[in-house]
Design a protein around this motif. Structure first.
Motif, PDB file in Angstrom:
ATOM      1  N   LEU A 119     -13.945 -13.295 -25.642  1.00  0.00           N
ATOM      2  CA  LEU A 119     -12.676 -13.404 -24.921  1.00  0.00           C
ATOM      3  C   LEU A 119     -12.897 -13.378 -23.411  1.00  0.00           C
ATOM      4  O   LEU A 119     -12.262 -14.128 -22.668  1.00  0.00           O
ATOM      5  N   TYR A 120     -13.795 -12.520 -22.971  1.00  0.00           N
ATOM      6  CA  TYR A 120     -14.135 -12.459 -21.546  1.00  0.00           C
ATOM      7  C   TYR A 120     -14.738 -13.787 -21.087  1.00  0.00           C
ATOM      8  O   TYR A 120     -14.373 -14.326 -20.033  1.00  0.00           O
ATOM      9  N   SER A 123     -11.974 -16.554 -21.045  1.00  0.00           N
ATOM     10  CA  SER A 123     -11.022 -16.374 -19.946  1.00  0.00           C
ATOM     11  C   SER A 123     -11.657 -16.727 -18.604  1.00  0.00           C
ATOM     12  O   SER A 123     -10.980 -17.256 -17.713  1.00  0.00           O
ATOM     13  N   LYS A 124     -12.949 -16.459 -18.454  1.00  0.00           N
ATOM     14  CA  LYS A 124     -13.657 -16.855 -17.237  1.00  0.00           C
ATOM     15  C   LYS A 124     -13.703 -18.376 -17.104  1.00  0.00           C
ATOM     16  O   LYS A 124     -13.471 -18.939 -16.018  1.00  0.00           O
ATOM     17  N   LEU A 128      -8.625 -17.778 -16.219  1.00  0.00           N
ATOM     18  CA  LEU A 128      -7.584 -16.782 -16.462  1.00  0.00           C
ATOM     19  C   LEU A 128      -8.106 -15.350 -16.397  1.00  0.00           C
ATOM     20  O   LEU A 128      -7.380 -14.413 -16.729  1.00  0.00           O
ATOM     21  N   TYR A 129      -9.367 -15.195 -15.979  1.00  0.00           N
ATOM     22  CA  TYR A 129      -9.900 -13.840 -15.859  1.00  0.00           C
ATOM     23  C   TYR A 129      -9.155 -13.079 -14.760  1.00  0.00           C
ATOM     24  O   TYR A 129      -8.823 -13.638 -13.720  1.00  0.00           O
ATOM     25  N   ASP A 130      -8.888 -11.805 -15.000  1.00  0.00           N
ATOM     26  CA  ASP A 130      -8.091 -10.956 -14.104  1.00  0.00           C
ATOM     27  C   ASP A 130      -6.677 -11.517 -13.957  1.00  0.00           C
ATOM     28  O   ASP A 130      -6.086 -11.508 -12.872  1.00  0.00           O
ATOM     29  N   SER A 131      -6.149 -12.030 -15.058  1.00  0.00           N
ATOM     30  CA  SER A 131      -4.795 -12.575 -15.098  1.00  0.00           C
ATOM     31  C   SER A 131      -4.022 -11.932 -16.239  1.00  0.00           C
ATOM     32  O   SER A 131      -4.548 -11.786 -17.347  1.00  0.00           O
ATOM     33  N   ALA A 134      -3.697 -14.017 -19.443  1.00  0.00           N
ATOM     34  CA  ALA A 134      -4.783 -13.983 -20.425  1.00  0.00           C
ATOM     35  C   ALA A 134      -4.596 -12.840 -21.409  1.00  0.00           C
ATOM     36  O   ALA A 134      -4.787 -13.006 -22.622  1.00  0.00           O
ATOM     37  N   ILE A 138      -4.017 -13.329 -25.452  1.00  0.00           N
ATOM     38  CA  ILE A 138      -5.011 -12.782 -26.374  1.00  0.00           C
ATOM     39  C   ILE A 138      -4.401 -11.741 -27.301  1.00  0.00           C
ATOM     40  O   ILE A 138      -4.530 -11.820 -28.536  1.00  0.00           O
ATOM     41  N   LEU A 210     -10.446  -7.170 -19.048  1.00  0.00           N
ATOM     42  CA  LEU A 210      -9.948  -8.436 -18.512  1.00  0.00           C
ATOM     43  C   LEU A 210      -9.124  -8.285 -17.237  1.00  0.00           C
ATOM     44  O   LEU A 210      -8.800  -9.297 -16.601  1.00  0.00           O
TER      45      LEU A 210
END
Length: 269
Positions: A119-120, A123-124, A128-131, A134, A138, A210
């Motif tokens: 998932l990490y 999302s990267k 969408l990482y740090d969003s 995301a 999920i 995340l």
């Protein structure tokens, strides 16, 4: 015999409420009073310095809004996905329905530790990482696996005669879903939404991984930041626990009738 059962439930309820009561008692003490009298003594006064210190130190207003936004988003997304998927499986009578539902249950029971790296990574790659989006997507998809399993068993009990009569009257699939199926399972949908909200509010691991930046973190992650090897103020921790569980508790109190009605109707079905 009934009095024994009632007494057992009362004792169990008191045991479950005791940590909350203890947290409330210690949240209004000063650090000196806590050190002098211990955690079980009643407060000598009413001091909110622990609550104020926690609120300011972690910017709790922002964390509270983040948790509400993510929990509501997950509840809405999870309910919609559960309804649409269960409608295809329970009413559409998809071939291999049993194995599809088994796959959904396997997905729901997978430990988050096994899922977090893929998932990490995804999302990267999609930016969408740090969003918060995301996390909503999920967790909403993961919880929809349980919702699909529950709703499909409810929808499979809808009489074929009702659906056939709607088709004879010219109703399409979308109209059957919105005007016939959804009203029948509305109490169950509300129960699922409430469960999804509370589960997401208490979610810790996925938001921790995340959502690294402070502006996007949730209440549960903010509570976790209070504990460290050398930093742990019991009064501040108690105040944080109180304000952390209070929104979920208020939500449950407001919707308890809806929850009970949905659970009872689901049991009848």
């Amino acid at each position: 015999m009934s009095w024994v059962i009632l007494g057992g439930f009362v004792v169990l309820s008191l045991a479950m409420l005791s940590p909350i009561v203890l947290a409330v008692i210690n949240s209004v003490k000063t650090s000196e009073e806590y050190a002098r009298n211990g955690p079980l003594a009643l407060p000598e006064g009413f001091d909110l310095s622990g609550l104020t210190e926690f609120w300011v130190s972690v910017d709790f207003t922002n964390k509270l809004l983040n948790s509400v936004l993510i929990s509501v988003g997950v509840a809405a997304l999870g309910v919609v996905l559960s309804l649409l998927t269960a409608y295809g499986l329970g009413v559409g009578r998809v071939r291999g329905r049993f194995w599809i539902l088994a796959l959904f249950m396997v997905a729901f029971t997978l430990p988050q530790e096994a899922l977090v790296y893929p998932l990490y990574f995804m999302s990267k790659n999609v930016g969408l990482y740090d969003s918060q989006l995301a996390v909503i997507i999920i967790i909403g998809v993961l919880q929809a696996a349980f919702g699909t399993y529950l709703l499909s068993s409810v929808l499979s009990s809808v009489p074929d005669e009702v659906l056939e009569a709607a088709r004879v009257d010219g109703a399409g699939r979308f109209r059957i879903l919105t005007q016939i199926v959804t009203p029948l399972v509305r109490p169950t949908l509300m129960v699922l939404g409430a469960f999804f909200f509370v589960w997401t509010w208490n979610e810790f691991f996925i938001p921790l991984v995340l959502l690294p930046s402070g502006r996007n973190q949730t209440v549960s992650v903010a509570l976790g930041s209070l504990f460290g090897q050398y930093t742990s103020d019991p009064v501040t921790t108690a105040a944080a626990a109180v304000v952390g569980i209070l929104p979920a508790l208020v939500f449950f109190i407001l919707f308890q009738r809806t929850l009970m009605r949905g659970v009872n109707m689901g049991a009848v079905k």
